[in-house]
Design an enzyme around this catalytic site. Structure first.
Site, mmCIF file in Angstrom:
data_model
loop_
_atom_site.group_PDB
_atom_site.id
_atom_site.type_symbol
_atom_site.label_atom_id
_atom_site.label_comp_id
_atom_site.label_asym_id
_atom_site.label_seq_id
_atom_site.Cartn_x
_atom_site.Cartn_y
_atom_site.Cartn_z
ATOM 1 N N HIS A 164 -2.579 9.154 -1.117
ATOM 2 C CA HIS A 164 -2.705 7.889 -0.396
ATOM 3 C C HIS A 164 -1.967 6.772 -1.130
ATOM 4 O O HIS A 164 -2.265 5.588 -0.945
ATOM 5 C CB HIS A 164 -4.182 7.543 -0.213
ATOM 6 C CG HIS A 164 -4.483 6.843 1.069
ATOM 7 N ND1 HIS A 164 -5.029 5.586 1.118
ATOM 8 C CD2 HIS A 164 -4.306 7.222 2.361
ATOM 9 C CE1 HIS A 164 -5.171 5.212 2.382
ATOM 10 N NE2 HIS A 164 -4.751 6.187 3.155
ATOM 11 N N HIS A 223 -5.126 -1.571 10.620
ATOM 12 C CA HIS A 223 -5.107 -0.688 9.460
ATOM 13 C C HIS A 223 -5.000 -1.501 8.174
ATOM 14 O O HIS A 223 -4.548 -1.016 7.142
ATOM 15 C CB HIS A 223 -3.916 0.278 9.586
ATOM 16 C CG HIS A 223 -3.958 1.429 8.651
ATOM 17 N ND1 HIS A 223 -3.088 1.563 7.593
ATOM 18 C CD2 HIS A 223 -4.768 2.512 8.609
ATOM 19 C CE1 HIS A 223 -3.347 2.687 6.940
ATOM 20 N NE2 HIS A 223 -4.359 3.275 7.530
ATOM 21 N N GLU A 225 -5.027 6.884 -4.961
ATOM 22 C CA GLU A 225 -4.782 5.535 -4.459
ATOM 23 C C GLU A 225 -3.988 4.710 -5.469
ATOM 24 O O GLU A 225 -3.958 5.017 -6.666
ATOM 25 C CB GLU A 225 -6.111 4.818 -4.193
ATOM 26 C CG GLU A 225 -7.060 5.531 -3.259
ATOM 27 C CD GLU A 225 -6.734 5.315 -1.796
ATOM 28 O OE1 GLU A 225 -5.764 4.579 -1.502
ATOM 29 O OE2 GLU A 225 -7.453 5.869 -0.949
ATOM 30 N N ASP A 243 -0.805 -3.921 9.722
ATOM 31 C CA ASP A 243 -0.998 -3.705 8.300
ATOM 32 C C ASP A 243 -0.458 -4.921 7.552
ATOM 33 O O ASP A 243 -0.121 -5.934 8.164
ATOM 34 C CB ASP A 243 -0.295 -2.416 7.856
ATOM 35 C CG ASP A 243 -1.054 -1.682 6.766
ATOM 36 O OD1 ASP A 243 -1.221 -2.259 5.675
ATOM 37 O OD2 ASP A 243 -1.480 -0.538 6.998
#
Length: 447
Positions: free
Chosen positions: A133, A353, A381, A164
């Protein structure tokens, strides 16, 4: 202020200095697509694309064609694409049996004179328990950072978009640091293989290598040796995290704990980890004003209209709304006073998102982290923390927040949110069943 944590990370973070004009914010998905294509076309040294997936559709084809064209025009260009290994080898959820994007990657390599290697990173042996991610595209000395993946809706190629955040940071040290992690921390691993070449190894055969990669990633970090802890001006710190209590998770909690006046949080899936809930409660107790922006359930990327056949995945937006309603009910007094403001984002049939945090007038966190248990425990992440101690970057920051709030409405009372009795029949039946067998808590941890 003194840290509330015994082993505080914030003061120890090394950062790269920035100038205010070296950080730009793009206004939407279509501009993000145009900028990405322009940057690819003008690249002279390197292009490193890292995303959850590069989809076989019109926008994905446009990006991959641009990468091949850039490589053909300048063979010395260092071009690398990195996506999640498992996500690339399956089709879209609910679309039936499909070969996945890897078959398309292989066809593109076979039919082009140029070579654009596409690497698959297996963060776990099953997609359910962790994916790549990471976010951020390194093109020469520019970092384009967004939570978006690469397909039609994320790039607003056709009639719909998925909203986003989109930032451009022109900083060679940051770009070098992000490239170094991809090159040496991911691509060099025995678990990582090219998806654009035939005869892929099975995930099962890579089990030991995947375990070794995940173990290494738990101790990995961006190389910031050329940075400094002396943050006397605008600066940026890259952060990495996978697994429980990782440095990124700890910094997120520390940032909330450092808030004194104002905290804004954005997340598309309202399912906050206990550690974040705890820090939000403490911030409310010390008088911090908090805004939380989440997507309306109809703006969730898993939402399926009630007119269509029920699928299990379509229950997710309702699970998130249940979680939001419980949170609002517990904090109704703070909502009534105006100290806590919960905002639902919706713009027609488009989806939401967007994630990140704004802390007082100093810190801005850019991240793909969904601020949920899955992000805090399973997925790999990253984030970029912008530190602005002297308010050099306040106006662009204000404009970005104004644009985000443009399509939101405030929840005045927890009863404004629907209950199980008002949900479509298929959704209500499924949620009652999972609640009876007590797996609702498990679903919140992995989805």
């Amino acid at each position: 202020m003194p840290s509330l944590f015994k082993r505080s990370l914030l003061p120890k973070l090394r950062s790269f200095p920035l100038t205010a004009d070296a950080v730009g914010i793009l206004s939407g998905a279509a501009e993000f697509r145009r900028c990405l294509l322009e940057q690819i076309a003008s690249a002279t040294r390197r292009i490193y694309i890292v995303a959850l997936y590069l989809q076989q559709d019109e926008a994905g084809q446009e990006i991959l064609d641009a990468l091949h064209a850039a490589k053909l025009a300048r063979p010395e260009l260092d071009v690398v694409v990195v996506v999640d290994w498992l996500r690339a080898q399956r089709g879209l959820i609910g679309a039936g049996k499909q070969p996945g994007n890897s078959a398309w990657y292989q066809e593109m390599t076979r039919t082009h004179a140029s070579e654009v290697p596409i690497y698959g990173v297996p963060v776990q042996t099953r997609e359910l328990f962790g994916v790549l991610h990471l976010k951020g595209f390194v093109i020469d000395d520019c970092v384009i950072y967004s939570g978006a993946s690469l397909n039609n809706v994320y790039l607003h190629k056709l009639d719909k978009y998925r909203y986003d955040r989109y930032h451009l940071l022109r900083n060679r040290e940051l770009a070098d640091s992000m490239q170094h992690l991809v090159q040496h921390g991911l691509v060099a691993s025995k678990a990582v293989h090219r998806l654009d070449l035939p005869n892929l190894p099975t995930t099962r055969s890579l089990r030991n290598d995947i375990g070794d990669l995940r173990s290494r990633l738990k101790h990995a970090a961006y190389d910031t040796t050329r940075g400094s802890t002396d943050r006397t001006g605008l600066s940026v710190s890259p952060l990495l995290g996978v697994g429980k209590n990782n440095p990124l998770n700890r910094v997120i909690c520390e940032l909330i704990a450092s808030a004194q006046q104002q905290l804004t949080i954005c997340t598309p899936y309202f399912n906050l980890p206990l550690a974040i809930i705890r820090e939000i409660n403490r911030a409310l107790a010390r008088g911090v004003k908090i805004d939380i922006v989440v997507g309306d359930k109809t703006a969730n990327d898993f939402y399926i209209p009630p007119s269509e056949p029920f699928r299990v995945i379509s229950a997710l937006p309702y699970l998130y709304e249940i979680s939001l309603r419980r949170f609002a009910k517990r904090h109704q007094r703070n909502i009534d006073s105006g100290q806590l403001n919960l905002h639902l984002w919706r713009d027609g049939d488009n989806t939401y998102h967007l994630k990140g945090m704004w802390i007082d007038r100093r810190y801005t966190l850019l991240t793909g982290n969904n601020l949920n248990p899955r992000a805090f425990r399973l997925d790999l992440e990253n984030a970029l923390l912008i530190d602005d101690p002297h308010g050099e970057w306040l106006e662009p920051r204000r404009l970005e927040l104004a644009e985000i709030f443009q399509h939101t409405r405030r929840i005045e009372h927890f009863q404004n949110l629907e209950t199980l009795a008002e949900y479509p029949m298929g959704v209500a039946k499924f949620l009652k069943r999972v609640s009876r067998v007590r797996i609702e808590r498990l679903l919140y941890r992995i989805l």
